[in-house]
Design a protein around this motif. Structure first.
Motif, short mmCIF file in Angstrom:
data_model
loop_
_atom_site.label_atom_id
_atom_site.label_comp_id
_atom_site.label_asym_id
_atom_site.label_seq_id
_atom_site.Cartn_x
_atom_site.Cartn_y
_atom_site.Cartn_z
N GLU A 41 0.85 -1.18 0.00
CA GLU A 41 0.00 0.00 0.00
C GLU A 41 0.89 1.24 0.00
N THR A 42 0.58 2.17 -0.87
CA THR A 42 1.31 3.43 -0.98
C THR A 42 0.28 4.55 -1.07
N PRO A 43 0.71 5.81 -0.91
CA PRO A 43 -0.24 6.91 -1.10
C PRO A 43 -0.92 6.88 -2.47
N ARG A 44 -0.17 6.51 -3.53
CA ARG A 44 -0.77 6.47 -4.86
C ARG A 44 -1.75 5.30 -4.99
N SER A 45 -1.43 4.16 -4.38
CA SER A 45 -2.38 3.04 -4.44
C SER A 45 -3.64 3.36 -3.65
N ARG A 46 -3.47 4.11 -2.56
CA ARG A 46 -4.63 4.51 -1.76
C ARG A 46 -5.55 5.44 -2.56
N ILE A 47 -4.95 6.35 -3.32
CA ILE A 47 -5.73 7.27 -4.14
C ILE A 47 -6.41 6.51 -5.28
N ARG A 48 -5.67 5.62 -5.93
CA ARG A 48 -6.26 4.86 -7.03
C ARG A 48 -7.43 4.02 -6.54
N ALA A 49 -7.29 3.41 -5.38
CA ALA A 49 -8.37 2.59 -4.83
C ALA A 49 -9.60 3.43 -4.55
N ALA A 50 -9.40 4.64 -4.01
CA ALA A 50 -10.54 5.51 -3.70
C ALA A 50 -11.29 5.90 -4.96
N VAL A 51 -10.56 6.25 -6.02
CA VAL A 51 -11.21 6.61 -7.28
C VAL A 51 -11.96 5.43 -7.87
N LEU A 52 -11.35 4.26 -7.85
CA LEU A 52 -12.02 3.06 -8.35
C LEU A 52 -13.29 2.77 -7.56
N SER A 53 -13.25 3.00 -6.26
CA SER A 53 -14.40 2.68 -5.42
C SER A 53 -15.60 3.57 -5.71
N VAL A 54 -15.35 4.82 -6.12
CA VAL A 54 -16.44 5.76 -6.38
C VAL A 54 -17.08 5.49 -7.73
N GLY A 55 -16.28 5.09 -8.71
CA GLY A 55 -16.86 4.75 -10.00
C GLY A 55 -16.35 5.60 -11.15
N PRO A 56 -16.84 5.35 -12.37
CA PRO A 56 -16.30 6.02 -13.56
C PRO A 56 -16.54 7.52 -13.61
N VAL A 95 -12.04 9.19 2.37
CA VAL A 95 -12.42 9.80 1.09
C VAL A 95 -13.34 10.98 1.36
N ARG A 96 -13.05 12.10 0.73
CA ARG A 96 -13.91 13.27 0.82
C ARG A 96 -14.60 13.47 -0.53
N ILE A 97 -15.92 13.30 -0.52
CA ILE A 97 -16.71 13.41 -1.75
C ILE A 97 -17.20 14.85 -1.91
N LEU A 98 -16.92 15.44 -3.06
CA LEU A 98 -17.36 16.80 -3.38
C LEU A 98 -18.34 16.72 -4.55
N ARG A 99 -19.59 17.13 -4.31
CA ARG A 99 -20.59 17.09 -5.39
C ARG A 99 -20.49 18.38 -6.20
N ARG A 100 -19.73 18.32 -7.26
CA ARG A 100 -19.56 19.48 -8.13
C ARG A 100 -19.26 18.98 -9.54
N PRO A 101 -19.76 19.66 -10.55
CA PRO A 101 -19.50 19.22 -11.92
C PRO A 101 -18.06 19.49 -12.34
N VAL A 102 -17.48 18.58 -13.08
CA VAL A 102 -16.17 18.78 -13.70
C VAL A 102 -16.38 18.66 -15.20
N LEU A 103 -16.16 19.74 -15.90
CA LEU A 103 -16.37 19.74 -17.34
C LEU A 103 -15.41 18.79 -18.03
N PRO A 104 -15.85 18.15 -19.12
CA PRO A 104 -14.93 17.27 -19.86
C PRO A 104 -13.65 17.98 -20.29
N SER A 105 -13.75 19.29 -20.55
CA SER A 105 -12.57 20.05 -20.97
C SER A 105 -11.58 20.25 -19.83
#
Length: 287
Positions: A41-56, A95-105
């Motif tokens: 487990e590393t900081p980067r693996s922890r971040i990758r796991a969090a993103v995977l857990s939330v979804g696409p 994990v801190r979830i922020l409900r805000r839109p992120v534009l594709p750009s």
């Protein structure tokens, strides 16, 4: 690092997945995310796991995005992830979830993780870090050429209604040259508060072998000079070489030169005042 769904797609049944977890071959990081025990487990693996857990729809933002881009060296304790406002992901540890839109750009995939682009990341991370730490981040990325000042200004204009826009505006003002003038004002106030007087600002002298020079803050009698810098971003090689020649001429002319900058004056003004006081004291003893 992979999801349960990815393991199923690769041909692993639920029973086989459960067996691997029981034997310790795979480690369950989140409800739907697994990590091979062969990989630490590393900081980067922890971040990758969090993103995977939330979804696409998850996008890494703020300080977590800055860490993923390798702009900062220490990952935040919580992984900061933005999701569309209509999403309702379950809370999860770390994990801190922020409900805000992120534009594709504003979104790009880096090392398999969706993350905000560099300019957007810098502004968001700087706003979260606060004025001084945020300024350090912005100064460093501008100095290294990671992102340009105009790109930061463009993103700020597009996102001026978002939370953190006020601190970002102040940081951009400092980055545009305001840090030096602000540093001068702070230096004047710090000396006044310490009862140190007898200096003049912007005093012009002629230095043998160099020419005319304007001294930021000078004590003319003891010949003690304070040179005040803003951010490192504004010091290119040409300016560095010019300053070196100028400082050599000042020293040869009998001046004691003290250098300070916006970061010292905002974080450690007592250190600055102490250096000036010590130089003045040394000169008074020597006269």
């Amino acid at each position: 690092m992979f999801t349960v769904a990815q393991a199923r797609t690769a041909g692993f049944s639920r029973a086989l997945i459960a067996a691997k977890v029981r034997r310790g071959e795979w480690i369950r990081v989140h409800a739907r995310v697994l990590r091979s025990a062969e990989h630490p487990e590393t900081p980067r693996s922890r971040i990758r796991a969090a993103v995977l857990s939330v979804g696409p729809d998850a996008t890494l933002v703020g300080r977590s995005a800055a860490y993923w881009w390798r702009m900062i060296d220490v990952a935040p304790a919580e992984v900061e992830i933005a999701v569309p406002p209509e999403s309702q992901p379950r809370p999860r540890r770390g994990v801190r979830i922020l409900r805000r839109p992120v534009l594709p750009s504003e979104r790009v995939t880096v090392d398999g993780v969706a993350v905000t682009k560099k300019a957007t990341t810098v502004l968001a991370a700087a706003a979260m870090l606060g004025l001084v730490a945020g300024a350090r981040l912005m100064d460093q990325v501008l100095q290294r050429g990671v992102v340009g000042l105009e790109a930061l200004r463009s993103v700020h204009l597009r996102t001026s209604g978002r939370r953190g826009a006020g601190p970002c505006a102040e940081l951009l003002r400092l980055a545009g040259g305001g840090a030096r003038s602000e540093a001068e004002r702070v230096a004047h106030r710090a000396l006044g508060a310490a009862g140190i007087v007898g200096w003049v600002a912007d005093h012009e002298v002629r230095l043998p072998g160099y020419g005319n020079a304007v001294l930021d803050l000078a004590f003319l009698g003891p010949r003690v000079l304070v040179e005040i810098d803003g951010w490192a971003y504004h010091r290119d090689l040409r300016e560095f070489l010019r300053d070196a020649a100028r400082q050599n001429a000042l020293v040869l002319g009998g001046w004691v030169v003290i250098r300070t900058n916006w970061f010292e004056l905002t974080e450690q003004p007592a250190t600055f005042v102490g250096n000036v006081a010590a130089a003045l004291s040394a000169r008074s003893v020597g006269t």
